[in-house]
Write a protein that holds these residues in place. Structure first.
Motif, short mmCIF file in Angstrom:
data_model
loop_
_atom_site.label_atom_id
_atom_site.label_comp_id
_atom_site.label_asym_id
_atom_site.label_seq_id
_atom_site.Cartn_x
_atom_site.Cartn_y
_atom_site.Cartn_z
N PRO A 41 7.12 1.73 4.91
CA PRO A 41 7.93 2.40 5.94
C PRO A 41 7.10 2.84 7.14
O PRO A 41 7.55 2.74 8.29
N GLU A 42 5.88 3.34 6.88
CA GLU A 42 5.02 3.78 7.98
C GLU A 42 4.63 2.62 8.90
O GLU A 42 4.43 2.80 10.10
N VAL A 43 4.50 1.44 8.31
CA VAL A 43 4.16 0.25 9.08
C VAL A 43 5.32 -0.13 10.00
O VAL A 43 5.13 -0.44 11.18
N ILE A 44 6.52 -0.11 9.44
CA ILE A 44 7.70 -0.42 10.25
C ILE A 44 7.85 0.59 11.38
O ILE A 44 8.13 0.23 12.54
N ASP A 45 7.64 1.85 11.06
CA ASP A 45 7.75 2.91 12.07
C ASP A 45 6.77 2.68 13.22
O ASP A 45 7.12 2.84 14.40
N SER A 46 5.53 2.32 12.87
CA SER A 46 4.53 2.11 13.92
C SER A 46 4.89 0.90 14.77
O SER A 46 4.72 0.91 16.00
N PHE A 47 5.40 -0.15 14.13
CA PHE A 47 5.79 -1.35 14.88
C PHE A 47 6.94 -1.04 15.84
O PHE A 47 6.92 -1.45 17.01
N SER A 57 0.47 -2.25 13.78
CA SER A 57 1.07 -2.17 12.44
C SER A 57 0.17 -2.82 11.40
O SER A 57 0.12 -2.37 10.25
N LEU A 58 -0.58 -3.86 11.77
CA LEU A 58 -1.53 -4.48 10.85
C LEU A 58 -2.62 -3.48 10.47
O LEU A 58 -2.97 -3.34 9.28
N ALA A 59 -3.17 -2.82 11.46
CA ALA A 59 -4.22 -1.83 11.18
C ALA A 59 -3.69 -0.71 10.28
O ALA A 59 -4.39 -0.24 9.38
N LYS A 60 -2.44 -0.32 10.51
CA LYS A 60 -1.82 0.71 9.67
C LYS A 60 -1.67 0.21 8.23
O LYS A 60 -2.02 0.92 7.27
N ALA A 61 -1.16 -1.00 8.06
CA ALA A 61 -0.98 -1.57 6.72
C ALA A 61 -2.31 -1.74 6.01
O ALA A 61 -2.42 -1.48 4.80
N LEU A 62 -3.33 -2.15 6.75
CA LEU A 62 -4.65 -2.35 6.16
C LEU A 62 -5.22 -1.02 5.65
O LEU A 62 -5.80 -0.95 4.56
N ARG A 63 -5.04 0.02 6.44
CA ARG A 63 -5.53 1.34 6.02
C ARG A 63 -4.80 1.83 4.77
O ARG A 63 -5.41 2.31 3.80
N LEU A 64 -3.49 1.65 4.75
CA LEU A 64 -2.69 2.12 3.62
C LEU A 64 -3.00 1.35 2.34
O LEU A 64 -3.09 1.94 1.25
N ILE A 65 -3.19 0.03 2.45
CA ILE A 65 -3.45 -0.76 1.24
C ILE A 65 -4.86 -0.47 0.71
O ILE A 65 -5.09 -0.47 -0.50
N MET A 66 -5.80 -0.20 1.61
CA MET A 66 -7.15 0.17 1.16
C MET A 66 -7.12 1.52 0.42
O MET A 66 -7.82 1.71 -0.58
N GLU A 67 -6.29 2.44 0.90
CA GLU A 67 -6.15 3.74 0.23
C GLU A 67 -5.53 3.56 -1.16
O GLU A 67 -5.97 4.17 -2.14
N LYS A 68 -4.53 2.70 -1.24
CA LYS A 68 -3.90 2.44 -2.53
C LYS A 68 -4.87 1.77 -3.49
O LYS A 68 -4.86 2.04 -4.70
N GLN A 69 -5.70 0.89 -2.97
CA GLN A 69 -6.68 0.22 -3.81
C GLN A 69 -7.63 1.24 -4.44
O GLN A 69 -7.99 1.13 -5.61
#
Length: 380
Positions: A14-20, A244-256
């Motif tokens: 959702p945060e990625v969509i919001d940023s886009f 939005s890519l940078a946001k998704a990359l940050r979020l997935i790294m945190e989840k990892q």
């Protein structure tokens, strides 16, 4: 709905969509424009590049935004081949690459390049010594994917990089599309020259991606025009996509970092459950495999029939790569691994994300067992 087809694409955060949406609506200026409104867009683009570079532990000037994995792979392979063809015209790849790599290299063959496809073993893994044996005086590029998109095998990227370090003329391309956020990859430590990433594989937006190009490495553009992305990828930049890519990359790294144990747990549960179901043959190797992909076969049952039968139970899985599943039913990867046609033609891929749960795994395992029994009754 239970969605176990995350290697095909993921649901955007959702945060990625919001940023886009926010960038598209409020900062829609052209980053190449001279006025301040364009300058705001350019600033956001620069920030996104900086954030992505930091997350990947590379330099900001080594990040080039693209439309995704297919463009990134084509740009890396063709761009490197044309930029370095005076040094040689021999390319090395494997028999299990993604279609966007295979077809790009196939086109280069029609332009007079010589290609060697090295085989993989029964686990879908390439032998570094085999690559070394194929290196010639005129070899200029080696392209090997990090995580196989069909069976999840992790290739010995670091070892290949160490080998190629001895051959400065040879450039190393890695398709990292399936590994991002699930299997760590140190780009610098592995001596990678080109690295491809696609955001929709880690809960970003479709049509957004990036290509890492090591500083100082030559590459020719595929798209010519206004000279954006330092003349490597012309065309008005997709600022909202980059942000939005940078946001998704940050979020997935945190989840990892926080939820990797959970992903491993449900993956193990899924694998162990499949082994207990009569007639199921698990194709994903037990070692050197990514935690989010499990491939199995049900010999004598057509994979597309099984996929649609699960769909009726509101469970979504896939057969082969999403990019080729509608064209053929036999897995090229399994065939390259030495699997018989019956097994390669009945392959099912389950691919997980951090959002999947233990309860979903139990439901899917029960549904798989029931579906096999139902289809076999029909076949009698």
């Amino acid at each position: 709905m239970i969605y176990f087809d995350n290697s095909a694409t993921t649901k955007p955060f959702p945060e990625v969509i919001d940023s886009f949406v926010k960038v598209s609506a409020e900062y829609f200026g052209n980053p190449s424009s001279l006025h301040n409104f364009g300058g705001l867009a350019e600033k956001l683009l620069s920030q996104a590049r900086s954030q992505a570079a930091k997350l990947l532990s590379v330099q900001q000037n080594e990040i080039y935004f693209t439309s995704g994995g297919t463009e990134g792979n084509n740009l890396a392979i063709k761009g490197a081949a044309f930029a370095n063809n005076k040094s040689g015209r021999h390319l090395i790849t494997t028999t299990i690459e993604h279609p966007s790599v295979r077809e790009a290299i196939k086109q280069l063959e029609s332009f007079g390049f010589d290609v060697t496809e090295v085989p993989v073993d029964i686990n879908g893994r390439v032998n570094v010594k085999t690559i070394e044996n194929e290196i010639r005086e005129d070899t200029i590029l080696v392209s090997v994917m990090h995580v196989n998109n069909e069976v999840g095998t992790i290739q010995p990227i670091r070892e290949i990089g160490q080998l190629l370090k001895q051959y400065p003329k040879i450039k190393f391309h890695v398709d990292y599309v399936q590994g991002v956020g699930k299997v760590p990859l140190n780009i610098n430590d592995c001596h990678i020259d080109f690295c491809t990433i696609s955001a929709h594989k880690f809960h970003g937006m479709k049509g957004t991606g990036l290509l890492f190009v090591r500083d100082g490495v030559k590459i020719n553009p595929l798209l010519n025009g206004g000279g954006q992305e330092k003349n490597i990828r012309s065309g008005t930049e997709n600022v909202a996509g980059a942000v939005s890519l940078a946001k998704a990359l940050r979020l997935i790294m945190e989840k990892q970092q926080k939820e990797f144990t959970h992903l491993n747990l449900i993956s193990k549960q899924l694998r162990e459950g499949l082994f207990k179901i009569e007639g199921v043959a698990v194709n994903t190797p037990e070692t050197h495999a990514a935690p989010h992909i499990i491939n199995f076969s049900i010999p004598h049952l057509k994979s597309e029939v099984f996929v649609h039968a699960l769909e009726e139970k509101d469970i979504y899985v896939s057969t082969t790569s999403a990019c080729s599943s509608k064209q053929k039913t036999i897995s090229g990867t399994l065939s390259a691994m030495g699997m018989p046609e019956e097994r390669a033609g009945s392959a099912i891929r389950l691919s997980l994300s951090y959002t999947n749960t233990v309860d979903e795994v139990n439901t899917v395992l029960t549904a798989i067992k029931q579906t096999i029994e139902e289809l076999r009754k029909v076949m009698k």
